[in-house]
Design an enzyme around this catalytic site. Structure first.
Site, PDB file in Angstrom:
ATOM      1  N   HIS A 191      -1.682   0.875   7.272  1.00 34.62           N
ATOM      2  CA  HIS A 191      -2.037   1.043   5.863  1.00 34.62           C
ATOM      3  C   HIS A 191      -1.672   2.454   5.419  1.00 34.62           C
ATOM      4  CE1 HIS A 191      -4.032  -0.109   2.203  1.00 34.62           C
ATOM      5  NE2 HIS A 191      -5.011   0.759   2.313  1.00 34.62           N
TER       6      HIS A 191
ATOM      7  N   ASN B  90      -7.965   4.680  -2.300  1.00 37.55           N
ATOM      8  CA  ASN B  90      -7.380   3.453  -1.779  1.00 37.55           C
ATOM      9  C   ASN B  90      -6.743   2.672  -2.927  1.00 37.55           C
ATOM     10  OD1 ASN B  90      -6.673   1.466   0.049  1.00 37.55           O
ATOM     11  ND2 ASN B  90      -8.736   1.139   0.820  1.00 37.55           N
TER      12      ASN B  90
ATOM     13  N   CYS C 144       0.814  -1.216   0.000  1.00 39.18           N
ATOM     14  CA  CYS C 144       0.000   0.000   0.000  1.00 39.18           C
ATOM     15  C   CYS C 144       0.843   1.259   0.000  1.00 39.18           C
ATOM     16  CB  CYS C 144      -0.932   0.002   1.202  1.00 39.18           C
ATOM     17  SG  CYS C 144      -0.084  -0.152   2.798  1.00 39.18           S
TER      18      CYS C 144
END
Length: 439
Positions: A363, A384, A70
């Site tokens: 994250h 995202n 991520c």
């Protein structure tokens, strides 16, 4: 004082549970639907309407699949949106696999160097145990992305597409980490037996050659130069022949090295306007070090608002495991009201959560919008990297309470820093232990 649970105590616990208001109804709801469904706060549905007064123009979301990349996706998102706009290529995407290849190779070298440097410590030492627990995984920090892109550049995704192993890294990581732990014992043994630095380095190079082979089989070999052909949104044809380093230098105005990673950690052992680093944390030996400038929460938030108003997307680190509805794309400060469901009060204090290991940076995503009411943020738009099947075509909506509770880091261009922040950034960093909450 009783140290064991007795039958009488169990009977008292049961009586107290049955005496709770609507105990049977609540128990049935939880047993039938699960804790989160039974405690879901439906206010979030109307409170998080995905409309924002300030938005950065972006395209389709990326998808990290079954990997922990991520941090790299969020960093490359900042670059790819620039290329898509300046070159008029809608939904352009950079190759995460390309930089991932070098990330895993560089992390192996970093691990070996840390093992060599700590060879005089016992394997049970907390620092050594931390190294051996996760020699080379696919998680990372903002500084990792900076170090990789500065050394290796970037390439379009079509030049080095994903493979089965790059999209789902578990098998690769299992093989690699088993090898690295074995190598670590071998290097420590050599040093304990009096081997010289040259012999140890030669053995390390032998190990790195094997790491390269494993990674090349799994991810493919990265190109040293490439030709990228594309049609822009006007259907005009273009060809770029270059190297990954020159591609980054010539086609992108952004310099990721010109960003500072701001943190907002309220723990009592940390101070605001203070620079920190974490022992053993890094990926590229000799590359950009992992550093965090800790600032007050209001300062971090104000900077994020200012950047979005200036049409700048923002890489940020958070704890996405808390109060998140993945399918709806909801990040809401009180999304699951488990306190009222169970008649308890859990840990809501940000500093205490970090102190006890409840809070963590799990994250990284990209802020691309904010809704301001009376000049104050009420909700945020989040890009995202979980594909377009979650949220609103992959975009999440975060309320301001969630920002306060679970956002820990954001990267800020140096030109936005105050004189005091600039001075702190260029000063000596306080070294936090390898197991610190900001790891």
């Amino acid at each position: 004082m009783s140290k064991v649970i007795t039958a009488a105590q169990i009977a008292a616990y049961a009586q107290e549970t049955q005496a709770q208001p609507a105990a049977a109804v609540l128990a049935g709801a939880v047993q039938k639907n699960g804790i989160y469904a039974a405690s879901y706060n439906h206010t979030s549905t109307s409170a998080l309407d995905p409309t924002f007064s300030v938005e950065v123009d972006t395209g389709a979301v990326s998808n990290q699949k079954h990997s922990g990349r991520c941090w790299l996706f969020a960093a490359l998102n900042m670059l790819r949106h620039e290329f898509a706009k300046t070159h008029q290529v809608k939904d352009f995407e950079l190759s995460q696999n390309y930089d991932s290849f070098y990330d895993r190779l560089e992390k192996a070298n970093w691990f070996y160097e840390q093992i060599i440097a700590s060879a005089d410590l016992p394997k049970t030492d907390r620092k050594v145990a931390k190294l051996l627990a996760a020699p080379d995984d696919d998680g990372g920090q903002w500084s990792y992305a900076v170090a990789l892109t500065q050394k290796y550049g970037v390439v379009p995704k079509s030049v080095m597409p994903e493979t089965t192993s790059s999209e789902a890294t578990t098998q690769y990581s299992n093989v690699l980490n088993t090898k690295l732990r074995k190598d670590a014992i071998a290097l420590r043994q050599m040093i304990h037996e009096g081997a010289g630095a040259a012999a140890v380095d030669a053995k390390k190079q032998e190990f790195l050659a094997e790491v390269y082979r494993i990674t090349a089989y799994a991810f493919g070999e990265p190109p040293k130069e490439f030709t990228y052909q594309y049609r822009d949104d006007k259907q005009e044809f273009h060809t770029i022949h270059t190297t990954p380093q020159e591609f980054l230098k010539n086609e992108f105005k952004q310099d990721l090295g010109d960003y500072v990673c701001f943190a907002s950690d309220p723990q009592s052992d940390k101070s605001y306007n203070t620079l920190y680093t974490v022992d053993t944390q890094g990926n590229v030996v000799g590359g950009t070090p992992m550093r965090l400038l800790n600032v007050a929460p209001d300062r971090l938030k104000a900077l994020c608002v200012q950047l979005l108003q200036d049409n700048t997307p923002i890489w940020f680190g958070c704890d996405v495991t808390e109060n998140m509805d993945r399918v709806a794309g909801t990040l809401y400060g009180n999304l699951y009201d488990t306190d009222n469901l169970f008649g308890i009060q859990v840990n809501r204090d940000k500093a205490l959560r970090l102190d006890t290991g409840q809070g963590m940076v799990s994250h990284a995503m990209t802020l691309t919008g904010v809704d301001l009411v009376g000049g104050q943020p009420t909700k945020w738009k989040v890009e995202n990297s979980w594909g377009d099947k979650n949220g609103h075509k992959g975009y999440f909506t975060m309320d301001d309470a969630w920002f306060d509770a679970y956002v820990y880091e954001a990267v800020i261009p140096t030109k936005y820093m105050t004189a005091a922040e600039t001075e702190a950034w260029h000063g000596e960093a306080h070294v936090l232990p390898a197991w610190d909450a900001l790891d």
